[in-house]
Design a protein around this motif. Structure first.
Motif, PDB file in Angstrom:
ATOM      1  N   GLY A  76      -4.459   8.838 -23.538  1.00 34.19           N
ATOM      2  CA  GLY A  76      -3.018   8.664 -23.402  1.00 34.19           C
ATOM      3  C   GLY A  76      -2.447   7.734 -24.458  1.00 34.19           C
ATOM      4  O   GLY A  76      -1.363   7.970 -25.008  1.00 34.19           O
ATOM      5  N   LEU A  77      -3.182   6.678 -24.773  1.00 31.06           N
ATOM      6  CA  LEU A  77      -2.737   5.759 -25.818  1.00 31.06           C
ATOM      7  C   LEU A  77      -2.730   6.434 -27.185  1.00 31.06           C
ATOM      8  O   LEU A  77      -1.822   6.210 -28.003  1.00 31.06           O
ATOM      9  N   ALA A  78      -3.733   7.280 -27.444  1.00 33.43           N
ATOM     10  CA  ALA A  78      -3.768   8.011 -28.707  1.00 33.43           C
ATOM     11  C   ALA A  78      -2.580   8.968 -28.803  1.00 33.43           C
ATOM     12  O   ALA A  78      -1.947   9.090 -29.858  1.00 33.43           O
ATOM     13  N   PHE A  79      -2.264   9.630 -27.695  1.00 30.74           N
ATOM     14  CA  PHE A  79      -1.113  10.533 -27.668  1.00 30.74           C
ATOM     15  C   PHE A  79       0.174   9.751 -27.906  1.00 30.74           C
ATOM     16  O   PHE A  79       1.047  10.177 -28.673  1.00 30.74           O
ATOM     17  N   GLU A  80       0.293   8.598 -27.274  1.00 33.01           N
ATOM     18  CA  GLU A  80       1.452   7.733 -27.455  1.00 33.01           C
ATOM     19  C   GLU A  80       1.625   7.343 -28.929  1.00 33.01           C
ATOM     20  O   GLU A  80       2.736   7.353 -29.473  1.00 33.01           O
ATOM     21  N   THR A 118       2.008  20.334  -3.822  1.00 36.36           N
ATOM     22  CA  THR A 118       0.917  19.454  -3.392  1.00 36.36           C
ATOM     23  C   THR A 118       0.536  18.473  -4.489  1.00 36.36           C
ATOM     24  O   THR A 118       0.117  17.344  -4.207  1.00 36.36           O
ATOM     25  N   GLN A 119       0.695  18.887  -5.744  1.00 37.55           N
ATOM     26  CA  GLN A 119       0.283  18.043  -6.861  1.00 37.55           C
ATOM     27  C   GLN A 119       1.382  17.071  -7.289  1.00 37.55           C
ATOM     28  O   GLN A 119       1.135  15.867  -7.458  1.00 37.55           O
ATOM     29  N   ARG A 120       2.596  17.562  -7.455  1.00 38.80           N
ATOM     30  CA  ARG A 120       3.665  16.694  -7.963  1.00 38.80           C
ATOM     31  C   ARG A 120       4.154  15.713  -6.901  1.00 38.80           C
ATOM     32  O   ARG A 120       4.479  14.568  -7.215  1.00 38.80           O
ATOM     33  N   THR A 131       2.788  14.046 -19.985  1.00 38.37           N
ATOM     34  CA  THR A 131       1.485  14.530 -20.436  1.00 38.37           C
ATOM     35  C   THR A 131       0.438  13.415 -20.437  1.00 38.37           C
ATOM     36  O   THR A 131      -0.699  13.617 -19.999  1.00 38.37           O
ATOM     37  N   GLY A 132       0.832  12.237 -20.903  1.00 37.27           N
ATOM     38  CA  GLY A 132      -0.118  11.137 -21.005  1.00 37.27           C
ATOM     39  C   GLY A 132      -0.692  10.691 -19.679  1.00 37.27           C
ATOM     40  O   GLY A 132      -1.856  10.285 -19.600  1.00 37.27           O
ATOM     41  N   MET A 133       0.096  10.796 -18.604  1.00 38.68           N
ATOM     42  CA  MET A 133      -0.396  10.387 -17.287  1.00 38.68           C
ATOM     43  C   MET A 133      -1.503  11.293 -16.766  1.00 38.68           C
ATOM     44  O   MET A 133      -2.218  10.928 -15.834  1.00 38.68           O
ATOM     45  N   GLU A 134      -1.629  12.481 -17.352  1.00 44.09           N
ATOM     46  CA  GLU A 134      -2.688  13.397 -16.925  1.00 44.09           C
ATOM     47  C   GLU A 134      -3.958  13.209 -17.749  1.00 44.09           C
ATOM     48  O   GLU A 134      -4.945  13.910 -17.552  1.00 44.09           O
TER      49      GLU A 134
END
Length: 263
Positions: free
Chosen positions: A228-232, A144-146, A219-222
């Motif tokens: 997300g930018l910091a993770f990138e 249902t999620q993916r 991961t960043g899309m969640e």
């Protein structure tokens, strides 16, 4: 007999779901898949993974219904929880994962494929879909999620509530699979899938960068955009410190083809 066979071919680990005739998964198979994913994470010789099914008819038909019929509700909950954790581990592994759909890919089988980064399929080999509604349940291993994240909410709801199955070309049109190949034999299809995966490995491709791109997206899309930018940025800093980044930049300046080492 191993329920998940694992072999490495030139930097690509091939994980084969192996429980004929339909490769339905049990808790035992999920434990073996979990262990294989972890082994591939720690193996520096593995730069990409291919997940496929044994034989020519089924990638995976989902959870073993006979097992679920006799299991206690508490076991079913823990079974679903572990399956979710296993597929999250696959999704979080910083190596590209390609599902090679060699046959019918339905129910939990499609949910396994959805946790992979890319999906390739053999034309005419089978059907794909999430028909759990016909059993009075929902797709409970991430479907249902993916699916909603992949094809959008309206189409995902329609496909799951109708519970229909369809061929791989239709799945391509829906965005469920990325490539559909015409191959004469199952062996030729698997060879092509492995060669496709090798295209994302060294020396021609910076496998470290491929893995971090995957992590940034999965991961960043969640996260929120700022997080997300910091993770990138953190992943980019890691790559800038790598030998591959130095080689890639030097090759660009020197106008030659880069030769990456995965370091």
């Amino acid at each position: 007999m191993a329920l998940v066979e694992c072999e490495t071919r030139s930097r690509v680990a091939v994980l084969t779901l192996n429980d004929p005739p339909v490769n339905g998964y049990t808790h035992e198979m999920m434990k073996e898949l979990d262990a294989a994913i972890l082994a591939c994470r720690f193996d520096d010789a593995v730069q990409a993974l291919v997940v496929t099914g044994h034989g020519e008819k089924f990638f995976c038909a989902g959870a073993n219904i006979n097992m679920l019929k006799t299991a206690a509700p508490s076991f079913k909950y823990q079974f679903c929880l572990h399956a979710n954790e296993t597929l999250l581990r696959l999704e979080h592994t910083p190596k590209l994962v390609i599902a090679a759909l060699n046959g019918h890919t339905v129910g939990g089988g499609l949910e396994i494929a959805l946790a992979c980064d890319l999906r390739v399929a053999r034309r005419g080999a089978g059907k794909v879909g999430l028909p759990e509604v016909a059993l009075g349940v929902l797709p409970g291993t991430g479907g249902t999620q993916r699916l909603a994240r992949l094809v959008g909410k309206p189409r995902a709801i329609k496909l799951m509530c109708e519970g229909t199955t369809f061929d791989f070309d239709t799945a391509l049109a829906y965005g469920l699979v990325d490539e559909v190949w015409q191959t004469e034999t199952h062996a030729a299809f698997l060879d092509r899938a492995i060669a496709y995966a090798q295209g994302f490995t060294t020396p021609g491709r910076a496998a470290l960068a491929v893995g971090r791109i995957k992590r940034a997206v999965q991961t960043g899309m969640e996260m929120g955009l700022e997080q997300g930018l910091a993770f990138e940025r953190e992943l980019q800093a890691e790559l800038f410190a790598s030998e591959d980044a130095r080689e890639g930049i030097a090759a660009y300046v020197e106008k030659r083809k880069a030769s990456f080492q995965g370091k």
